[in-house]
Write an enzyme that holds these catalytic residues in place. Structure first.
Site, PDB file in Angstrom:
ATOM      1  N   LYS A 240       0.884  -1.168   0.000  1.00  0.00           N
ATOM      2  CA  LYS A 240       0.000   0.000   0.000  1.00  0.00           C
ATOM      3  C   LYS A 240       0.922   1.218   0.000  1.00  0.00           C
ATOM      4  CE  LYS A 240      -4.113   1.954   0.441  1.00  0.00           C
ATOM      5  NZ  LYS A 240      -5.204   1.883  -0.548  1.00  0.00           N
TER       6      LYS A 240
ATOM      7  N   ASP B 133      -5.570  -3.265  -1.766  1.00  0.00           N
ATOM      8  CA  ASP B 133      -7.023  -3.214  -1.958  1.00  0.00           C
ATOM      9  C   ASP B 133      -7.392  -3.677  -3.367  1.00  0.00           C
ATOM     10  OD1 ASP B 133      -5.693  -0.924  -2.803  1.00  0.00           O
ATOM     11  OD2 ASP B 133      -7.239   0.488  -2.134  1.00  0.00           O
TER      12      ASP B 133
END
Ligand code: IPM
Ligand code: MN
Length: 330
Positions: free
Chosen positions: A176, A209
Site C-alpha cells: 500500500k 485493496d
C-alpha cells in the site's frame, strides 16, 4: 533415515486433522519418527505452559514441526497466538510463510494457480507499540510496523528464487505504497533492486485493496505474490476462499537458511464448534504435510499426496483421510 517430526496437534480440530496427515504420509511410505508435543490453549489452561524456553529448545532439534491448530475460546485473544504461534515463527526465524492456491474461483471458467509469499517475522506482527491511560477517555494506543531492509530483502529474494522454478516466472509485489509511504517505499525499492538481479522474471505491483479485487475477479494474473505480514495474513484468507475454501488451504512457515526446523500448518483455525465431531476437512493439514515433505526432499511422496487430494470428496475427517491414504498407497 526417518525424518524426526515434532507434532503439535493443538486444540479443537487440530489433533484430528493432524492424525490424518500422519496417516497419509505413512501410506505414502515416508519414514517418520514423530514426537507429540502437548501445547495450545488446553495445555495453557491446565498448567500455564504456553511455550517455555526448554520446549522451544527441544523443538530446535527436530527436522520439522507439524502443527494442527491452536486456540480455545476460553483463553483471551493473543495469549496463544503471540506466545506459541508467533513465538515459533520469530524464534525459529521462519521468515517465509508460503501459501499455495489452486482452484477455480467463483464465476471463473478455468483454474488459477498461484502462491503467496508472506513475510513472517516483521511488520505489525512484531508487537511494536503500547497503550497509555488505558480505560480512560484519554486512552492512546499505538501499533507500529517494523520493516528491516534485511527482512524485506530475504523474503523478496525467496519469492524470486521460487518464481525461477515456475513456468510463468512472474512476481507481483502487493503493498500500500500510496499510504504507507515509509514501509511501502522500503518494500518497493528493495523489490526493484532484487528484480534487477532477475532479468528473466517478469514483475508487477498491486496495491493491496486492488489485489483483493483481482484475487476474486482475475486470479489468473498471479504466479508468485510477495507481501508483508499483515497484508499476507488477510490476502491468504481470501486466497483460500477463492480456491475451494479455507478447508483446503495449506501453509509452510519456512526457515530457508535451514538453521532450524520449519513449521507446517493448515491456514484454518481450531474450529472449536466442530471439534470432536469427525467433521473437519483434513485436506488442508494433509496438503501442509505435503509441503513439509517437499522441504524435506521427499518431493515424490509430496506429489503423490497432492494428486491424491484432488477431489478427495466430502465425508468425515477419518473417511476423507482414508480415501487419500488409499489413493496414495496404490
Ligand atoms: C494465520 C493466522 C495467525 C496469523 C493467527 C492465528 C495469529 O491467522 O496463520 O494466518 O495471523 O498469522
Ligand atoms: Mn490468518
Amino acid at each position: 533415515m526417518a525424518h524426526r517430526i515434532a507434532v503439535i496437534g493443538g486444540d479443537g480440530i487440530g489433533p484430528e486433522v493432524t492424525n490424518e496427515a500422519i496417516k497419509v504420509m505413512a501410506a505414502a511410505g515416508v519414514e517418520l519418527d514423530t514426537t507429540a508435543f502437548d501445547l495450545g490453549g488446553a495445555r495453557y489452561l491446565r498448567d500455564g505452559e504456553i511455550l517455555g524456553d526448554d520446549t522451544l529448545d527441544a523443538l530446535r532439534g527436530f527436522d520439522a514441526i507439524l502443527l494442527g491448530a491452536v486456540g480455545t475460546p476460553d483463553v483471551p485473544p493473543g495469549v496463544i497466538e503471540r506466545g506459541l504461534l508467533l513465538k515459533m515463527r520469530f524464534e525459529l526465524d521462519l521468515y517465509v510463510n508460503q501459501r499455495p492456491f489452486g482452484g477455480t474461483a467463483p464465476g471463473q471458467d478455468r483454474p488459477h494457480e498461484f502462491v503467496v509469499i508472506r513475510e513472517n517475522t516483521e511488520g505489525p506482527y512484531v508487537g511494536e507499540g503500547g497503550v497509555l491511560r488505558k480505560g480512560t477517555p484519554n486512552e492512546v494506543a499505538t501499533q507500529g510496523s517494523v520493516n528491516t531492509r534485511m527482512g524485506v530483502e530475504r523474503c523478496i529474494r525467496y519469492a524470486f528464487e521460487l518464481a525461477r522454478g515456475r513456468e510463468r516466472r512472474h512476481v507481483t509485489l502487493v503493498h500500500k505504497t500510496n499510504v504507507l509511504t515509509f514501509a511501502g517505499d522500503l518494500w518497493e525499492r528493495t523489490f526493484d533492486a532484487v528484480a534487477s538481479e532477475y532479468p528473466d522474471i517478469d514483475t508487477a505491483y498491486n496495491h493491496v485493496d486492488a489485489a483483493c479485487i483481482y484475487f476474486v475477479q482475475d486470479p489468473h494474473r498471479y504466479d508468485v505474490v510477495v507481501t508483508d505480514n499483515l497484508f499476507g495474513d488477510i490476502l491468504t484468507d481470501l486466497g483460500g476462499a477463492v480456491s475451494g475454501g479455507i478447508g483446503l488451504a495449506s501453509s509452510a512457515n519456512l526457515n530457508p537458511a535451514r538453521t532450524g526446523p520449519s513449521m507446517f500448518e493448515p491456514v484454518h483455525g481450531s474450529a472449536p464448534d466442530i471439534a470432536g465431531t469427525n467433521q473437519a476437512n483434513p485436506v488442508a493439514a494433509v496438503l501442509s504435510a505435503a509441503l513439509m515433505l517437499d522441504f524435506l526432499g521427499e518431493s515424490d511422496a509430496a506429489g503423490r499426496i497432492r494428486a491424491a487430494c484432488d477431489d478427495a470428496g466430502t465425508g468425515s475427517t477419518t473417511s476423507v483421510g482414508d480415501t487419500i491414504a488409499a489413493r496414495v498407497r496404490d
